[in-house]
Design an enzyme around this catalytic site. Structure first.
Site, PDB file in Angstrom:
ATOM      1  N   ASP A 251      46.573   7.085  38.251  1.00 11.52           N
ATOM      2  CA  ASP A 251      45.807   5.841  38.237  1.00 11.52           C
ATOM      3  C   ASP A 251      45.439   5.354  39.661  1.00 11.52           C
ATOM      4  O   ASP A 251      46.064   4.620  40.399  1.00 11.52           O
ATOM      5  CB  ASP A 251      47.066   4.312  37.716  1.00 11.52           C
ATOM      6  CG  ASP A 251      46.274   3.613  37.766  1.00 11.52           C
ATOM      7  OD1 ASP A 251      44.877   2.790  37.854  1.00 11.52           O
ATOM      8  OD2 ASP A 251      46.616   2.177  37.028  1.00 11.52           O
ATOM      9  N   HIS A 348      38.613   4.406  28.397  1.00 14.78           N
ATOM     10  CA  HIS A 348      38.242   3.741  29.108  1.00 14.78           C
ATOM     11  C   HIS A 348      37.872   4.227  30.274  1.00 14.78           C
ATOM     12  O   HIS A 348      37.040   3.655  31.048  1.00 14.78           O
ATOM     13  CB  HIS A 348      39.905   3.048  29.486  1.00 14.78           C
ATOM     14  CG  HIS A 348      40.415   2.045  30.610  1.00 14.78           C
ATOM     15  ND1 HIS A 348      39.722   1.131  30.541  1.00 14.78           N
ATOM     16  CD2 HIS A 348      40.669   2.577  32.211  1.00 14.78           C
ATOM     17  CE1 HIS A 348      40.474   0.074  31.494  1.00 14.78           C
ATOM     18  NE2 HIS A 348      40.597   1.399  32.115  1.00 14.78           N
TER      19      HIS A 348
END
Length: 440
Positions: A251, A348
């Site tokens: 992330d 995403h």
């Protein structure tokens, strides 16, 4: 959520950088009497020679003779500067522990009380970030520790300006965020007059700062909401790596970097000669804060392949599904043998790419959180999302609107709280944060 969080790129023990570049170490404040510097004093932490809780101890932290001193580990000795062009905690590498807390001014408190409060808070933050005691009535929670990369950041919410009679100086960029389809917001855990972000690489140092800030609020402000977060500890991996979130995904791959030539103009508010009503925000930034719950039970039922299709990156190393390594540019046009896009159209990572959003950019600097399990064993866990930009209408808002229209990740997350805060530039020596607003 997975493609723009600030990465942890420090090697264990490497110094942290202040906003805009390497931090100057600054002069060492020499303790009176024996010539031991403040850093030398801190260097005794963890040693048997540290004098604790004795009648003869100094008001701050006492040290044994230098011959008995054992240096702090690099983790504890790292110091983030309080004073500077920008406030700390924006480009500071993410720390292992964090607290987010919002305050509302109490009834009857206005501009005068707010100014006194920010003066107290700034002095406390400066002391604690230097590894010193908080001042009067220090709780001694962090007595044995060094600075541990502590940073404290202050911001103002939309409602603050009405409560202090400063409506004419409220920026347009601080207008309330629009509603999004993924919102399930708890108003009691959203917004607030004042916002404080605390980060440190030691949990006791972080709590010590949280408690000091809350005590300093006194009769001027009360806590509206408070949230606790965490990240991977520096040095926990064999070599520097981008962190992972609670879904197990890498992330932070595409977060803007301070070295990029247009970083400052995208993240920080420029000085604007002639616009005196907004001059107090020069070199500041806007923080969007979202508590995003991850529906982990649903997510973990997916196969790894299905999870990767949702994100658009390999779970093992964060590389794009189109191939290469984590930092390889994603090939959005690549197809497989059946002619299907390798990176799904609703992935995403595809949707959040700046080149897919008119160049919208923000520095994401989140913490993970876990607040236990409900009666059915469902975890209350996810991301304390914090992103920084020069203008949320050009940063967060267009990206979130696009995510609302078809992000494959949406069924697995829920936005439960939200806030938007104006974070002024850093305080110069002798100033407190927000002084140019409150006294200008």
């Amino acid at each position: 959520m997975a493609d723009q969080s600030i990465p942890e790129t420090r090697a264990p023990g490497a110094p942290r950088e202040a906003p805009g570049g390497p931090e100057p170490l600054g002069p060492e404040n020499t303790a009176s009497g024996d010539g031991i510097s403040r850093r030398r004093l801190l260097g005794t932490a963890g040693a048997t020679g540290l004098v604790l809780g004795t009648a003869g101890a100094a008001a701050g932290y006492a040290a044994a003779p230098s011959s008995a001193a054992t240096p702090l580990t690099s983790l504890g000795s790292e110091e983030v500067m309080f004073h500077g062009k920008h406030q700390p905690g924006i480009t500071t590498p993410t720390q292992a522990c964090g607290h987010l807390v919002a305050f509302d001014l109490r009834a009857g408190a206005g501009r005068k009380e707010a100014a006194a409060l920010l003066r107290r808070w700034s002095d406390t933050a400066r002391r604690l970030m230097a590894g010193e005691a908080a001042g009067t009535r220090d709780t001694d929670v962090a007595r044995d520790a060094g600075p541990s990369s502590l940073s404290v950041t202050f911001g103002f919410g939309h409602s603050f300006f009405g409560r202090t009679g400063l409506e004419q100086r409220r920026p347009v960029a601080l207008d309330p965020l629009p509603d999004f389809s993924s919102d399930h917001l708890d108003k009691n855990r959203s917004n607030g007059d004042l916002w404080v972000q605390i980060g440190a690489d030691d949990a006791l140092v972080a709590f010590h700062a949280l408690r000091a800030i809350q005590r300093d609020a006194g009769s001027a402000a009360r806590v509206r909401w408070q949230m606790n977060g965490f990240n991977r500890s520096p040095g926990a991996t064999a070599h520097p790596m981008t962190t992972r979130n609670l879904m197990g995904q890498v992330d932070g791959t595409r977060n803007p970097k301070p070295a990029e030539p247009d970083f400052d103009e995208r993240i920080f508010v420029p000085a604007q000669p002639g616009k005196t009503e907004q001059a107090w925000m020069a070199n500041g930034s806007y923080a969007v804060v979202r508590r995003i719950r991850m529906l982990l039970d649903d997510w973990e039922r997916l196969s790894v392949k299905a999870q990767e299709d949702v994100i658009g990156r390999r779970k093992s190393d964060g590389a794009p599904l189109s191939g290469g390594t984590e930092t390889t540019e994603m090939d959005l046009e690549k197809t497989d043998a059946n002619g299907s896009l390798v990176v799904p159209i609703n992935a995403h990572a595809r949707i959040t790419r700046p080149d897919q959003n008119g160049g919208a950019a923000m520095v994401r600097r989140p913490f993970s959180y876990h607040d236990g399990f409900d009666a059915d064993g469902v975890p209350d866990a996810g991301l304390l999302f914090v992103c920084w930009q020069a203008d949320p209408l050009r940063g967060f808002v267009p990206v979130q609107r696009k995510l609302d229209r078809g992000d494959a990740l949406s069924p697995f997350i829920r936005h439960e709280a939200s806030g938007l805060f104006a974070v002024p530039g850093g305080a110069a020596e002798g100033e407190y944060v927000g002084q140019r607003l409150l006294e200008g």
